[in-house]
Design a protein around this motif. Structure first.
Motif, PDB file in Angstrom:
ATOM      1  N   LYS A 123       0.820  -1.210   0.000  1.00 38.60           N
ATOM      2  CA  LYS A 123       0.000   0.000   0.000  1.00 38.60           C
ATOM      3  C   LYS A 123       0.859   1.267   0.000  1.00 38.60           C
ATOM      4  N   ALA A 124       2.125   1.135   0.472  1.00 36.28           N
ATOM      5  CA  ALA A 124       2.943   2.334   0.677  1.00 36.28           C
ATOM      6  C   ALA A 124       4.245   2.232  -0.119  1.00 36.28           C
ATOM      7  N   PRO A 125       4.904   3.384  -0.353  1.00 41.88           N
ATOM      8  CA  PRO A 125       6.161   3.372  -1.118  1.00 41.88           C
ATOM      9  C   PRO A 125       7.300   2.682  -0.369  1.00 41.88           C
ATOM     10  N   HIS A 126       8.291   2.273  -1.137  1.00 43.01           N
ATOM     11  CA  HIS A 126       9.541   1.738  -0.577  1.00 43.01           C
ATOM     12  C   HIS A 126       9.342   0.536   0.345  1.00 43.01           C
ATOM     13  N   CYS A 127       8.433  -0.309   0.012  1.00 45.18           N
ATOM     14  CA  CYS A 127       8.274  -1.534   0.805  1.00 45.18           C
ATOM     15  C   CYS A 127       8.860  -2.710   0.020  1.00 45.18           C
ATOM     16  N   THR A 128       9.293  -3.722   0.756  1.00 47.37           N
ATOM     17  CA  THR A 128       9.919  -4.884   0.141  1.00 47.37           C
ATOM     18  C   THR A 128       9.170  -6.140   0.557  1.00 47.37           C
ATOM     19  N   SER A 129       8.929  -7.027  -0.378  1.00 48.58           N
ATOM     20  CA  SER A 129       8.359  -8.313   0.001  1.00 48.58           C
ATOM     21  C   SER A 129       9.108  -9.452  -0.679  1.00 48.58           C
ATOM     22  N   ARG A 130       9.320 -10.502   0.082  1.00 46.09           N
ATOM     23  CA  ARG A 130       9.956 -11.709  -0.442  1.00 46.09           C
ATOM     24  C   ARG A 130       9.064 -12.887  -0.083  1.00 46.09           C
ATOM     25  N   GLU A 131       8.952 -13.812  -0.992  1.00 45.54           N
ATOM     26  CA  GLU A 131       8.123 -14.969  -0.687  1.00 45.54           C
ATOM     27  C   GLU A 131       8.730 -16.207  -1.331  1.00 45.54           C
ATOM     28  N   MET A 132       8.911 -17.241  -0.544  1.00 42.61           N
ATOM     29  CA  MET A 132       9.380 -18.518  -1.090  1.00 42.61           C
ATOM     30  C   MET A 132       8.574 -19.652  -0.455  1.00 42.61           C
ATOM     31  N   TYR A 133       7.811 -20.338  -1.287  1.00 50.12           N
ATOM     32  CA  TYR A 133       7.057 -21.504  -0.814  1.00 50.12           C
ATOM     33  C   TYR A 133       7.506 -22.718  -1.610  1.00 50.12           C
ATOM     34  N   ARG A 134       7.656 -23.813  -0.904  1.00 57.15           N
ATOM     35  CA  ARG A 134       8.024 -25.055  -1.582  1.00 57.15           C
ATOM     36  C   ARG A 134       7.131 -26.195  -1.119  1.00 57.15           C
ATOM     37  N   GLY A 135       6.872 -27.107  -2.020  1.00 58.90           N
ATOM     38  CA  GLY A 135       6.023 -28.230  -1.669  1.00 58.90           C
ATOM     39  C   GLY A 135       6.558 -29.540  -2.214  1.00 58.90           C
ATOM     40  N   VAL A 136       6.320 -30.597  -1.462  1.00 55.86           N
ATOM     41  CA  VAL A 136       6.679 -31.951  -1.899  1.00 55.86           C
ATOM     42  C   VAL A 136       5.435 -32.814  -1.718  1.00 55.86           C
ATOM     43  N   MET A 137       4.989 -33.429  -2.803  1.00 52.78           N
ATOM     44  CA  MET A 137       3.759 -34.211  -2.743  1.00 52.78           C
ATOM     45  C   MET A 137       4.000 -35.653  -3.178  1.00 52.78           C
ATOM     46  N   ASP A 138       3.547 -36.560  -2.356  1.00 52.51           N
ATOM     47  CA  ASP A 138       3.687 -37.981  -2.665  1.00 52.51           C
ATOM     48  C   ASP A 138       2.292 -38.632  -2.636  1.00 52.51           C
ATOM     49  N   GLY A 139       2.243 -39.904  -2.977  1.00 57.05           N
ATOM     50  CA  GLY A 139       0.983 -40.653  -2.914  1.00 57.05           C
ATOM     51  C   GLY A 139      -0.085 -40.042  -3.800  1.00 57.05           C
ATOM     52  N   ARG A 140      -1.287 -39.954  -3.248  1.00 53.42           N
ATOM     53  CA  ARG A 140      -2.387 -39.335  -3.994  1.00 53.42           C
ATOM     54  C   ARG A 140      -2.713 -37.971  -3.404  1.00 53.42           C
ATOM     55  N   SER A 141      -1.729 -37.355  -2.785  1.00 57.11           N
ATOM     56  CA  SER A 141      -1.997 -36.104  -2.088  1.00 57.11           C
ATOM     57  C   SER A 141      -2.092 -34.942  -3.076  1.00 57.11           C
ATOM     58  N   ARG A 142      -2.597 -33.849  -2.564  1.00 53.80           N
ATOM     59  CA  ARG A 142      -2.821 -32.702  -3.426  1.00 53.80           C
ATOM     60  C   ARG A 142      -2.486 -31.420  -2.675  1.00 53.80           C
ATOM     61  N   ALA A 143      -1.828 -30.503  -3.354  1.00 54.83           N
ATOM     62  CA  ALA A 143      -1.488 -29.229  -2.731  1.00 54.83           C
ATOM     63  C   ALA A 143      -1.952 -28.082  -3.605  1.00 54.83           C
ATOM     64  N   VAL A 144      -2.250 -26.982  -2.945  1.00 55.60           N
ATOM     65  CA  VAL A 144      -2.675 -25.776  -3.641  1.00 55.60           C
ATOM     66  C   VAL A 144      -1.828 -24.624  -3.125  1.00 55.60           C
ATOM     67  N   PHE A 145      -1.321 -23.815  -4.034  1.00 54.04           N
ATOM     68  CA  PHE A 145      -0.655 -22.588  -3.611  1.00 54.04           C
ATOM     69  C   PHE A 145      -1.174 -21.446  -4.453  1.00 54.04           C
ATOM     70  N   ASN A 146      -1.549 -20.377  -3.796  1.00 54.91           N
ATOM     71  CA  ASN A 146      -1.953 -19.176  -4.503  1.00 54.91           C
ATOM     72  C   ASN A 146      -1.309 -17.990  -3.800  1.00 54.91           C
ATOM     73  N   GLY A 147      -0.437 -17.302  -4.519  1.00 52.98           N
ATOM     74  CA  GLY A 147       0.251 -16.161  -3.913  1.00 52.98           C
ATOM     75  C   GLY A 147      -0.084 -14.900  -4.677  1.00 52.98           C
ATOM     76  N   ARG A 148      -0.791 -14.016  -4.029  1.00 52.61           N
ATOM     77  CA  ARG A 148      -1.197 -12.789  -4.713  1.00 52.61           C
ATOM     78  C   ARG A 148      -0.372 -11.633  -4.179  1.00 52.61           C
ATOM     79  N   VAL A 149       0.168 -10.844  -5.077  1.00 54.32           N
ATOM     80  CA  VAL A 149       0.895  -9.641  -4.675  1.00 54.32           C
ATOM     81  C   VAL A 149       0.182  -8.468  -5.333  1.00 54.32           C
ATOM     82  N   VAL A 150      -0.246  -7.533  -4.520  1.00 55.54           N
ATOM     83  CA  VAL A 150      -0.937  -6.362  -5.052  1.00 55.54           C
ATOM     84  C   VAL A 150      -0.067  -5.137  -4.780  1.00 55.54           C
ATOM     85  N   VAL A 151       0.232  -4.391  -5.836  1.00 53.57           N
ATOM     86  CA  VAL A 151       1.029  -3.178  -5.664  1.00 53.57           C
ATOM     87  C   VAL A 151       0.141  -1.993  -6.010  1.00 53.57           C
ATOM     88  N   GLY A 152      -0.202  -1.242  -5.002  1.00 50.56           N
ATOM     89  CA  GLY A 152      -1.154  -0.146  -5.167  1.00 50.56           C
ATOM     90  C   GLY A 152      -0.553   1.035  -5.907  1.00 50.56           C
TER      91      GLY A 152
END
Lengths: 420, 250
Positions: free
Chosen positions: A282-311
């Motif tokens: 929302k404001a100037p001079h801000c920093t964001s870092r994001e790191m997500y990792r996933g490991v899926m085995d069997g019949r499992s299921r994962a969802v990742f949704n990363g939204r970055v909004v820069v106003g």
């Protein structure tokens, strides 16, 4: 019940009556169907909590992070049963239930009834309506906590709505660990809202570790408001539960704030896990870092949704996001979606998502040094996952997570020492 | 020690090796030289067991056993070691512990007791000195953030720890400045022994100034065209490879 508390409860109930549980018709719940996971609890969503089960010290110890030097609080089925002792001057960590009775105007603060907030949904409304307890944490200005605050929540298979409030004062520094566990094989539902506020130049490391039993349903929300020059480090680790969903929303509301969101999900069998994150510049001079990792085995299921909004006004924004996934079986699945919305030109943003298998050159290198195919595969898998954990600077916590994560795969414990 | 007979191999239906015969005795050091694309790296990769090559004819026996039917890790346990031309970076996997896992897998295969951490660290520190490897590298991820020269030194360090009976050095000299080359060569020379055979694959004669081979082969167009003593390397340096081709064609 105090009037202002009653008002929040009624708002929550009304909102839930209107919204109900999220369905896959909603874009933000498209890949996570809670119907089956929630079926056992539909009649019990608003039931009054009973006296929590008394657990013996050995059980509690076996579920806790070993060798962790921390201020400890314990909740069982959503109610505080052990409070922190010897807290330093300038900080408080107390039961929300007590606050709601004694200082209701403070107690209701973390109860998230802002319906226009990102990812607001029926679970948040339920939480406002029925959360009986949680921890209200207040770190006074300039207080630097010398050790982490560790909140252990144990489910014995009930419905628990929990609400935590974390206030980090100006130039204060703290680490808060929320650890969710359960007794073996219990079927319960945990619904947590953590409301965080970082004042000017406040600094919080927030570690959220979900290790509930394999039949549990776990819903979490971490909602953060960051003031000038504040720093928020988040680690969200999802290992347990049959179905889990965690939403992390941070608002970089003032100049110079920064956030660093890290996550690891590791699923086997038929587990389903979902992370939705929103970083709102929302404001100037801000920093964001994001790191997500996933490991899926069997019949499992994962969802990742990363939204970055820069106003519009958030010039000089610096944002980078990655999500990488390893599929260990042909029947595992991941749905990943990074979303960037930028409303001004003066920004530096990067994002990317990958889904892949292990690197053939690395595999051959390890085998040529004498590791078996199976060892080499698992070692590379762990190394991949471990990169998200490197930034957890409390060795006892990192070791605990590594052990818990890697022991989900066959050779885990034997070869975990090979990690750098 | 190693016997290669009439080896033919292709990648994606393209013939790379067209009948290699090579025999290396215990304790011998052989150099295989040749122009780019001649099949040198293919040969070392096939001996070490990398996927992706189709062996259409011929055999490789190592200590009397059929090497081609063994998976790469079993070759390692039996004493084959490949120093990679391009060592891979494996962030997150600890350099020292990888070697410990390798050494212990090999010991287990031979029915020996596993080394404990203390004994192993002792060995590792000693061997690191051999190639002047900074001890801080030991606790880092495998080759992670290493310079080209450091990676090559790390390969020779690994060779020293794993104590192979057959070491394949695939262009170990490439990317090394003269000081690093001297250190690496010194390490290799220290590792020469009557029980250890070494195959050096290189473009240049330069490496052979430091590590003197017993035998030099010229590999071109997928075949060994000429075999000689170390003076052959000097001749190649002077005259290039074409005359060998012409001689072979004649």
């Amino acid at each position: 019940m105090n009037d202002i508390v009653r008002k929040v409860r009624e708002q929550g109930q009304a909102a839930f009556a209107r919204l109900g549980l999220p369905t896959t018709r909603l874009e933000t719940w498209k890949y996570t169907d809670v119907k089956r996971a929630m079926a056992p609890f539909l009649e019990r969503l608003g039931e009054a909590p009973t006296e929590p089960e008394t657990l013996d010290a050995a059980t509690i110890k076996s579920l806790s992070i070993a060798d962790l030097d921390a201020y400890r609080l314990i909740l069982v089925d959503g109610q505080m049963v052990a409070e922190a002792s010897d807290l330093p001057d300038g900080m408080r960590a107390e039961s929300l239930a007590a606050l709601l009775t004694e200082h209701p105007e403070q107690g209701i603060k973390p109860m998230g009834m802002e319906e226009d907030a990102p990812l607001f949904n029926g679970f948040v409304a339920l939480n406002a309506a029925y959360a009986q307890d949680g921890i209200g944490i207040c770190i006074g200005d300039k207080i630097k906590l010398n050790k982490p605050l560790y909140i252990l929540h144990i489910s014995t298979g009930t419905v628990a709505h929990i609400c935590h409030g974390i206030h980090v004062g100006e130039q204060a520094e703290a680490t808060v660990i929320e650890h969710y566990v359960g007794l073996d094989d219990v079927i319960g539902f945990t619904n947590v809202v953590s409301q965080v506020r970082l004042m000017q130049a406040g600094h919080l490391r927030h570690i959220r570790l979900q290790q509930e039993s394999g039949r549990q349903t776990h819903i979490g929300r971490v909602s953060v408001r960051q003031h000038r020059d504040s720093q928020f480090y988040s680690h969200s680790i999802a290992l347990g539960s049959a179905l889990s969903r965690v939403d992390i929303i941070t608002s970089l509301a003032e100049v110079g704030a920064s956030c660093d969101l890290n996550g690891l999900y590791l699923t086997t069998g038929r587990q389903h896990t979902d992370h939705h994150t929103v970083i709102d510049h929302k404001a100037p001079h801000c920093t964001s870092r994001e790191m997500y990792r996933g490991v899926m085995d069997g019949r499992s299921r994962a969802v990742f949704n990363g939204r970055v909004v820069v106003g519009e006004g958030a010039i000089k924004t610096d944002s980078a996001q990655t999500n990488a996934n390893l599929l260990l079986s042909a029947t595992a699945e991941v749905d990943t979606k990074p979303e960037l919305e930028i409303y001004n030109d003066d920004v530096k943003c990067a994002h990317g998502a990958t889904i892949g298998q292990l690197d053939a050159n690395q595999l051959f290198y390890l085998k040529s040094r004498g590791l078996s195919e199976e060892e080499a595969r698992q070692l590379l898998t762990f190394a991949f996952a471990d990169e998200v954990l490197v930034s957890i600077d409390i060795p006892a916590v990192r070791r605990h997570i590594e052990h818990a994560a890697f022991s989900k795969l066959p050779l885990g414990v034997d070869i975990s020492e090979v990690l750098a | 020690m190693l016997k290669i007979e009439n080896l033919h191999a292709s990648v994606d239906d393209k013939k790379i090796l067209k009948g290699i015969d090579l025999e290396i005795g215990a304790g011998e050091v052989h150099a295989i030289m040749g122009p780019n694309g001649s099949g040198k790296s293919t040969l070392s990769n096939i001996i070490a067991g990398r996927d992706g090559y189709e062996i259409t004819q011929g055999s490789i026996t190592f200590k009397g056993q059929d090497l081609l039917t063994m998976p790469p890790e079993e070759r390692a346990w039996e004493g084959v070691f490949l120093a990679f031309q391009y060592p891979v970076e494996i962030p997150g996997v600890n350099n020292t512990y990888l070697l410990k896992a390798g050494v212990n897998a090999k010991r287990k295969h031979h029915g020996q007791e596993e080394l404990d951490a203390m004994d192993f660290m002792q060995i590792v520190k000693e061997k690191a000195k051999l190639v002047e490897l900074d001890p801080s590298f030991l606790s880092r991820g495998v080759n992670e953030g290493f310079s080209g020269g450091e990676k090559k030194r790390n390969e020779i360090f690994q060779m020293a720890v794993l104590e192979p009976e057959l070491a394949l050095l695939d262009e170990t000299d490439s990317g090394l400045d003269i000081d690093a080359l001297r250190i690496v060569a010194h390490g290799v020379n220290k590792l020469r022994s009557a029980e250890r055979s070494i195959i050096m694959i290189t473009h240049y004669q330069r490496l052979l100034d430091y590590i003197q081979p017993d035998v030099v082969h010229v590999l071109a167009d997928g075949r060994i065209l000429k075999t000689g003593g170390k003076e052959l390397a000097l001749e190649l340096e002077e005259r290039g490879y074409d005359w060998v081709r012409e001689e072979a064609a004649a």
